[in-house]
Motif scaffolding. Structure first.
Motif, short mmCIF file in Angstrom:
data_model
loop_
_atom_site.label_atom_id
_atom_site.label_comp_id
_atom_site.label_asym_id
_atom_site.label_seq_id
_atom_site.Cartn_x
_atom_site.Cartn_y
_atom_site.Cartn_z
N GLY A 54 38.88 36.93 46.85
CA GLY A 54 40.17 37.16 47.76
C GLY A 54 41.41 37.67 46.92
O GLY A 54 41.12 37.72 45.42
N ALA A 89 38.58 35.54 59.04
CA ALA A 89 38.48 35.22 57.61
C ALA A 89 40.03 35.48 56.89
O ALA A 89 41.01 35.96 57.69
CB ALA A 89 37.44 36.38 56.75
N MET A 149 39.89 30.86 51.97
CA MET A 149 39.30 32.11 51.51
C MET A 149 37.79 31.66 51.22
O MET A 149 37.47 30.50 50.85
CB MET A 149 39.78 32.40 50.19
N LYS A 177 39.65 44.10 55.83
CA LYS A 177 40.21 42.84 55.13
C LYS A 177 41.30 42.06 55.98
O LYS A 177 42.15 42.77 56.59
CB LYS A 177 40.92 43.12 53.92
N ASP A 234 41.47 37.02 53.52
CA ASP A 234 41.18 37.96 52.46
C ASP A 234 42.17 38.19 51.52
O ASP A 234 42.11 38.25 50.22
CB ASP A 234 40.40 39.44 52.86
N ASP A 292 40.49 46.80 46.50
CA ASP A 292 39.32 46.68 45.57
C ASP A 292 39.58 47.53 44.20
O ASP A 292 38.79 47.39 43.28
CB ASP A 292 38.09 47.27 46.10
#
Length: 251
Positions: A132, A81, A127, A8, A83, A232
């Motif tokens: 996200g 990216a 995102m 991430k 996240d 998560d």
């Protein structure tokens, strides 16, 4: 055993001191790639040098309209990216209502509320479509009245309301929006406030006497809550406040 945030990429605002610094360190330790932002270039560089790989610093003043896009552009360029985002940057304010100028009120809102909104807006654009996590750092003062803190509290209250609406709006995209509301926390700002009181030891005792758990928070307490919300493990958590205040607002 993989780290909680492996893979991430997370942006942390106000990362050059206090809660922001500690949060950036904790995120990195949990496997995240970290883009740290702040206005103190020397401390920002010191932070990323201490972290080593998977860390990048962007000098940014969130009152600059171009800052948010610049920060997220750097995150994508560095790590591919975006996240997660930790909207931690804030401007403190203490003083009687009758003495505060509207210029000072605007400065506080410009950083605390408008800066958070600008970063969130830019994050939504940066995102991926599949989700996200955004964590806003608010304050116990958004929920409890304290004399001479009305302007700061109002700015954090605005962020609280923004968090709720953003969480509902962005849920279909899988973007979770939550907040962590710290109580009194032992940061350099807290130390400076204590030292400026007439009797620092007495003031410290008075602060602790109002907290059910019997101590002020340390930045690590707040960082731990942020890590959870970005991970998560909190996949079904959005629009929620974690009060990291030792029970202060439960009274």
């Amino acid at each position: 055993m993989t780290a909680r945030l492996d893979g991430k990429s997370v942006v942390v605002t106000g990362a050059t001191s206090g809660i922001g610094w500690t949060t950036a360190v904790r995120l990195h330790a949990d496997g995240a790639c970290v883009v740290a932002t702040g206005r103190d270039v020397d401390r920002g560089r010191a932070l990323v040098e201490a972290l080593g790989d998977r860390a990048h610093f962007v000098a940014a003043d969130l009152t600059d309209p171009a800052a948010a896009d610049e920060v997220f552009g750097a995150c994508v360029a560095s790590f591919g990216a975006v996240d997660g985002v930790v909207n931690n940057a804030a401007l403190d304010h203490t003083g009687p209502l009758g003495a505060v100028s509207m210029d000072d009120v605007r400065k506080v809102f410009e950083v605390n509320a408008f800066g958070t909104i600008a970063m969130t807006r830019a994050a939504v654009l940066a995102m991926p479509r599949d989700g996200g996590s955004i964590v806003n750092v608010t304050s116990r003062l958004a929920y409890a009245g304290v004399p001479e803190m009305a302007v700061y509290a109002a700015s954090k209250g605005a962020v609280h309301a923004f968090t709720l609406s953003a969480a509902v709006e962005l849920a279909p995209r899988g973007i979770r929006v939550n907040e962590v509301a710290p109580g009194m926390t032992a940061t350099p700002l807290y130390d400076a406030w204590l030292s400026g009181s007439e009797d620092p030891e007495r003031t410290a005792r008075d602060v602790v006497s109002r907290i059910p758990l019997g101590r002020v928070a340390v930045p690590e307490d707040v960082a731990a809550a942020v890590v959870y919300l970005l991970s998560d493990d909190a996949a079904y958590v959005t629009g929620t406040t974690i009060n990291v205040d030792g029970g202060y607002t439960a009274q």
